[in-house]
Design an enzyme around this catalytic site. Sequence first.
Site, PDB file in Angstrom:
ATOM      1  N   HIS A 192      11.818 -32.818  -2.461  1.00 35.94           N
ATOM      2  CA  HIS A 192      10.807 -33.751  -2.973  1.00 35.94           C
ATOM      3  C   HIS A 192       9.512 -33.035  -3.308  1.00 35.94           C
ATOM      4  O   HIS A 192       9.325 -31.841  -3.002  1.00 35.94           O
ATOM      5  CB  HIS A 192      10.550 -34.875  -1.952  1.00 35.94           C
ATOM      6  CG  HIS A 192      10.059 -34.410  -0.613  1.00 35.94           C
ATOM      7  ND1 HIS A 192       8.756 -34.027  -0.379  1.00 35.94           N
ATOM      8  CD2 HIS A 192      10.702 -34.269   0.580  1.00 35.94           C
ATOM      9  CE1 HIS A 192       8.607 -33.683   0.889  1.00 35.94           C
ATOM     10  NE2 HIS A 192       9.779 -33.807   1.509  1.00 35.94           N
ATOM     11  N   CYS A 208      12.987 -31.008   5.331  1.00 34.06           N
ATOM     12  CA  CYS A 208      13.064 -31.288   3.902  1.00 34.06           C
ATOM     13  C   CYS A 208      12.558 -30.088   3.098  1.00 34.06           C
ATOM     14  O   CYS A 208      11.875 -29.208   3.616  1.00 34.06           O
ATOM     15  CB  CYS A 208      12.260 -32.529   3.542  1.00 34.06           C
ATOM     16  SG  CYS A 208      13.028 -34.076   4.080  1.00 34.06           S
TER      17      CYS A 208
END
Length: 306
Positions: A192, A208
């Site tokens: 992301h 992440c």
Amino acid sequence: KRKTPLLFAALVLIWTVLNSHFSWALRSFVLSPDTALYGNTRSVQANADDTLLDIAREFDLGFNQIVAANPQIDPWVPAKGSLALLPAAMLLPQERITSGIVVNLAEMRLYYFFSNGGHDYFLTAPIGIGAEGYLTKLGPYSVKSKTANPTWVVPESIRQAEPDLPAEVPPGPDNPLGDYAFRLSQMQYAIHGTNKPWGIGRRVSHGCIRMYPEDVGALYPIIPVGTTVQVIYEPIKFGWGEGKFWVQVFDDFDNRISNPLLRIKEELLYHETTIGPLDIDHEALSKALKDKTGVPMAVARPKEQP
């Protein structure tokens, strides 16, 4: 040497430039079977108010890369007129796949390999990764879904560590997912954007993969749901280019390679059995393994035949 991208990859870069003043976002190359070496290394002069982080983002590098390549420069207050080395040359990962995303945690860099119009390409960008104790699990994944302007549903484990966080964070400047997110098929991981670009090239997340806003924005329209994602850990990369054998060494922060010199010597021995005697620069090899600058260094070439 840097490859000239063909039409599709060039259009990606044009789209990126039109939507961002960071003109090096999402670097694009045409794959060649004749080389593992892409890009080039050069120097730029630091402006009066620049930090190395500013220079890294301008040229689509991670903070880890720019600092490792410039150990003599204060990353936060470079001396006026300092020449900063841009480590923009790279070797392809050994564990790369034919089609899909490869995330090299040790390098803190993402690659996207794909074919279009009969040609093979790759796009690449720096990333931020998991902090100590939160390193992304190695192995295969797939892109389960992708979302523009995502809402961050805060995992319970993070809320326990930071109880002041709300259950959800809506889209906007306070959202750590940034403007785009690719959800992966395992472990609540995602690739992301970020609202904290200083984290690219650092170990800052809970597992992440973070990207500069301009990079993830350029990737978003061209990565389909279902894309394969391979997460690897390669602090030492090597390969042939320009008639030489190159090595590119990063910090083995997870201490997974017990004898890096032996690893490279085994690879050189293999090539000697397949292509013939090599002229090995042992001094250059030792320096590359010691300094860990992330800059590819030529360490061998075929011996000239009498």
